[in-house]
Design a protein around this motif. Structure first.
Motif, PDB file in Angstrom:
ATOM      1  N   GLU A   1       0.837  -1.201   0.000  1.00 45.43           N
ATOM      2  CA  GLU A   1       0.000   0.000   0.000  1.00 45.43           C
ATOM      3  C   GLU A   1       0.867   1.244   0.000  1.00 45.43           C
ATOM      4  O   GLU A   1       1.862   1.304   0.708  1.00 45.43           O
ATOM      5  CB  GLU A   1      -0.904   0.040   1.233  1.00 45.43           C
ATOM      6  CG  GLU A   1      -2.024  -0.957   1.215  1.00 45.43           C
ATOM      7  CD  GLU A   1      -2.979  -0.745   2.379  1.00 45.43           C
ATOM      8  OE1 GLU A   1      -3.260   0.421   2.730  1.00 45.43           O
ATOM      9  OE2 GLU A   1      -3.424  -1.747   2.950  1.00 45.43           O
ATOM     10  N   GLU A   2       0.475   2.253  -0.770  1.00 42.79           N
ATOM     11  CA  GLU A   2       1.164   3.533  -0.743  1.00 42.79           C
ATOM     12  C   GLU A   2       0.623   4.361   0.415  1.00 42.79           C
ATOM     13  O   GLU A   2      -0.591   4.476   0.593  1.00 42.79           O
ATOM     14  CB  GLU A   2       0.959   4.285  -2.061  1.00 42.79           C
ATOM     15  CG  GLU A   2       1.796   3.746  -3.185  1.00 42.79           C
ATOM     16  CD  GLU A   2       1.816   4.667  -4.392  1.00 42.79           C
ATOM     17  OE1 GLU A   2       1.156   5.726  -4.377  1.00 42.79           O
ATOM     18  OE2 GLU A   2       2.503   4.307  -5.364  1.00 42.79           O
ATOM     19  N   ASN A   3       1.540   4.918   1.209  1.00 40.64           N
ATOM     20  CA  ASN A   3       1.184   5.729   2.364  1.00 40.64           C
ATOM     21  C   ASN A   3       0.078   5.073   3.201  1.00 40.64           C
ATOM     22  O   ASN A   3      -0.967   5.674   3.448  1.00 40.64           O
ATOM     23  CB  ASN A   3       0.771   7.135   1.932  1.00 40.64           C
ATOM     24  CG  ASN A   3       1.897   7.878   1.260  1.00 40.64           C
ATOM     25  OD1 ASN A   3       3.046   7.794   1.664  1.00 40.64           O
ATOM     26  ND2 ASN A   3       1.574   8.616   0.215  1.00 40.64           N
ATOM     27  N   PRO A   4       0.304   3.822   3.621  1.00 41.35           N
ATOM     28  CA  PRO A   4      -0.759   3.114   4.339  1.00 41.35           C
ATOM     29  C   PRO A   4      -1.086   3.777   5.672  1.00 41.35           C
ATOM     30  O   PRO A   4      -0.218   4.355   6.327  1.00 41.35           O
ATOM     31  CB  PRO A   4      -0.160   1.721   4.565  1.00 41.35           C
ATOM     32  CG  PRO A   4       1.318   1.954   4.589  1.00 41.35           C
ATOM     33  CD  PRO A   4       1.547   3.048   3.580  1.00 41.35           C
ATOM     34  N   THR A   5      -2.349   3.710   6.062  1.00 44.87           N
ATOM     35  CA  THR A   5      -2.742   4.147   7.389  1.00 44.87           C
ATOM     36  C   THR A   5      -2.182   3.150   8.392  1.00 44.87           C
ATOM     37  O   THR A   5      -2.329   1.942   8.232  1.00 44.87           O
ATOM     38  CB  THR A   5      -4.276   4.216   7.514  1.00 44.87           C
ATOM     39  OG1 THR A   5      -4.754   5.207   6.610  1.00 44.87           O
ATOM     40  CG2 THR A   5      -4.701   4.552   8.933  1.00 44.87           C
ATOM     41  N   LEU A   6      -1.502   3.676   9.420  1.00 45.42           N
ATOM     42  CA  LEU A   6      -0.966   2.830  10.489  1.00 45.42           C
ATOM     43  C   LEU A   6      -1.906   2.925  11.683  1.00 45.42           C
ATOM     44  O   LEU A   6      -1.964   3.956  12.356  1.00 45.42           O
ATOM     45  CB  LEU A   6       0.447   3.287  10.877  1.00 45.42           C
ATOM     46  CG  LEU A   6       1.486   3.321   9.766  1.00 45.42           C
ATOM     47  CD1 LEU A   6       2.825   3.801  10.321  1.00 45.42           C
ATOM     48  CD2 LEU A   6       1.621   1.966   9.088  1.00 45.42           C
ATOM     49  N   THR A   7      -2.688   1.869  11.912  1.00 49.94           N
ATOM     50  CA  THR A   7      -3.577   1.826  13.058  1.00 49.94           C
ATOM     51  C   THR A   7      -2.806   1.169  14.193  1.00 49.94           C
ATOM     52  O   THR A   7      -2.496  -0.019  14.133  1.00 49.94           O
ATOM     53  CB  THR A   7      -4.866   1.050  12.739  1.00 49.94           C
ATOM     54  OG1 THR A   7      -5.489   1.658  11.599  1.00 49.94           O
ATOM     55  CG2 THR A   7      -5.822   1.069  13.918  1.00 49.94           C
ATOM     56  N   LEU A   8      -2.468   1.978  15.215  1.00 48.71           N
ATOM     57  CA  LEU A   8      -1.604   1.543  16.307  1.00 48.71           C
ATOM     58  C   LEU A   8      -2.371   1.512  17.621  1.00 48.71           C
ATOM     59  O   LEU A   8      -3.317   2.275  17.822  1.00 48.71           O
ATOM     60  CB  LEU A   8      -0.406   2.494  16.431  1.00 48.71           C
ATOM     61  CG  LEU A   8       0.384   2.761  15.145  1.00 48.71           C
ATOM     62  CD1 LEU A   8       1.506   3.764  15.419  1.00 48.71           C
ATOM     63  CD2 LEU A   8       0.933   1.477  14.556  1.00 48.71           C
TER      64      LEU A   8
ATOM     65  N   GLN B   1       0.020  11.576  12.068  1.00 49.22           N
ATOM     66  CA  GLN B   1       0.631  11.344  10.754  1.00 49.22           C
ATOM     67  C   GLN B   1       2.077  10.915  10.901  1.00 49.22           C
ATOM     68  O   GLN B   1       2.734  11.230  11.889  1.00 49.22           O
ATOM     69  CB  GLN B   1       0.634  12.629   9.914  1.00 49.22           C
ATOM     70  CG  GLN B   1      -0.702  13.105   9.439  1.00 49.22           C
ATOM     71  CD  GLN B   1      -0.550  14.310   8.537  1.00 49.22           C
ATOM     72  OE1 GLN B   1       0.236  15.206   8.802  1.00 49.22           O
ATOM     73  NE2 GLN B   1      -1.323  14.341   7.454  1.00 49.22           N
ATOM     74  N   TYR B   2       2.567  10.199   9.869  1.00 54.65           N
ATOM     75  CA  TYR B   2       4.005   9.985   9.715  1.00 54.65           C
ATOM     76  C   TYR B   2       4.393  10.631   8.395  1.00 54.65           C
ATOM     77  O   TYR B   2       3.657  10.551   7.414  1.00 54.65           O
ATOM     78  CB  TYR B   2       4.381   8.498   9.789  1.00 54.65           C
ATOM     79  CG  TYR B   2       3.778   7.621   8.719  1.00 54.65           C
ATOM     80  CD1 TYR B   2       4.525   7.243   7.601  1.00 54.65           C
ATOM     81  CD2 TYR B   2       2.481   7.151   8.818  1.00 54.65           C
ATOM     82  CE1 TYR B   2       3.983   6.435   6.620  1.00 54.65           C
ATOM     83  CE2 TYR B   2       1.921   6.341   7.842  1.00 54.65           C
ATOM     84  CZ  TYR B   2       2.676   5.989   6.752  1.00 54.65           C
ATOM     85  OH  TYR B   2       2.141   5.188   5.777  1.00 54.65           O
ATOM     86  N   VAL B   3       5.534  11.328   8.408  1.00 56.93           N
ATOM     87  CA  VAL B   3       5.880  12.217   7.307  1.00 56.93           C
ATOM     88  C   VAL B   3       7.379  12.158   7.039  1.00 56.93           C
ATOM     89  O   VAL B   3       8.176  12.041   7.966  1.00 56.93           O
ATOM     90  CB  VAL B   3       5.501  13.675   7.672  1.00 56.93           C
ATOM     91  CG1 VAL B   3       5.882  14.642   6.574  1.00 56.93           C
ATOM     92  CG2 VAL B   3       4.027  13.786   8.015  1.00 56.93           C
TER      93      VAL B   3
ATOM     94  N   VAL C   1       3.502  10.957   3.069  1.00 57.78           N
ATOM     95  CA  VAL C   1       2.744  11.245   4.282  1.00 57.78           C
ATOM     96  C   VAL C   1       1.633  10.218   4.410  1.00 57.78           C
ATOM     97  O   VAL C   1       0.958   9.899   3.443  1.00 57.78           O
ATOM     98  CB  VAL C   1       2.179  12.689   4.267  1.00 57.78           C
ATOM     99  CG1 VAL C   1       1.323  12.934   3.049  1.00 57.78           C
ATOM    100  CG2 VAL C   1       1.423  12.999   5.542  1.00 57.78           C
ATOM    101  N   GLY C   2       1.491   9.679   5.609  1.00 62.22           N
ATOM    102  CA  GLY C   2       0.446   8.709   5.879  1.00 62.22           C
ATOM    103  C   GLY C   2      -0.197   8.996   7.217  1.00 62.22           C
ATOM    104  O   GLY C   2       0.385   9.635   8.093  1.00 62.22           O
ATOM    105  N   ASP C   3      -1.413   8.531   7.385  1.00 60.39           N
ATOM    106  CA  ASP C   3      -2.143   8.748   8.625  1.00 60.39           C
ATOM    107  C   ASP C   3      -1.761   7.728   9.687  1.00 60.39           C
ATOM    108  O   ASP C   3      -1.458   6.570   9.388  1.00 60.39           O
ATOM    109  CB  ASP C   3      -3.655   8.644   8.378  1.00 60.39           C
ATOM    110  CG  ASP C   3      -4.186   9.812   7.559  1.00 60.39           C
ATOM    111  OD1 ASP C   3      -3.613  10.909   7.648  1.00 60.39           O
ATOM    112  OD2 ASP C   3      -5.180   9.608   6.838  1.00 60.39           O
TER     113      ASP C   3
END
Length: 152
Positions: free
Chosen positions: A70-77, A135-137, A146-148
């Motif tokens: 996935e490009e710029n995947p959302t990281l659910t932590l 976000q991670y950037v 940039v991803g959420d």
């Protein structure tokens, strides 16, 4: 009769509002047709290591499987848990990784130095996930890399 026709046309007109440009509809809530989030399962990523590839066009998920390819995947932590985000420089351009909040500020010093050697890897250790993280950037390429971050 005219009122009935207008009512019948409205749902048909609205049905195309989520068209993704290739004739296929996407759910309006950001989930897929099965109710899964961008990680594919609606669940947080297990605490541990997350792997990404970094190049100017985007971050690309490598591991775990929930984010692979996935490009710029959302990281659910998971809140309160620790993670290691390891990324590899794919294109030999200067990149870094930062965890930011809603105000676009780095959270608790979670950032790395710039790294520009192709094939080199870098790891950002997150001791404790907090709900400030959004976000991670990559600072030099924040428009494309940039991803959420979603905190569960």
């Amino acid at each position: 009769m005219l009122k009935l026709s207008a009512v019948a046309v409205l749902p048909a007109a609205l049905a195309g509002c989520n068209d993704n440009g290739n004739g296929e509809d996407e759910p309006a809530n950001g989930n897929d047709e099965n109710g899964n989030d961008e990680n594919g399962n609606g669940e947080p990523i297990e605490p541990g290591e997350i792997e990404l590839d970094g190049e100017t066009e985007a971050w690309t998920g490598v591991a775990p499987d929930e984010i692979a390819d996935e490009e710029n995947p959302t990281l659910t932590l998971e809140e309160g848990e620790s993670y290691e985000i390891t990324w590899e420089n794919i294109d030999g351009v200067d990149h870094n990784i930062e965890i930011r909040d809603d105000d676009d500020e780095v959270v608790d010093g979670y950032e790395t130095d710039l790294m520009g050697d192709e094939g080199e890897t870098q790891t950002l250790e997150i001791d404790e996930v907090t709900d400030e993280m959004t976000q991670y950037v990559c600072e030099p390429h924040e428009g494309t890399m940039v991803g959420d971050v979603e905190v569960a």
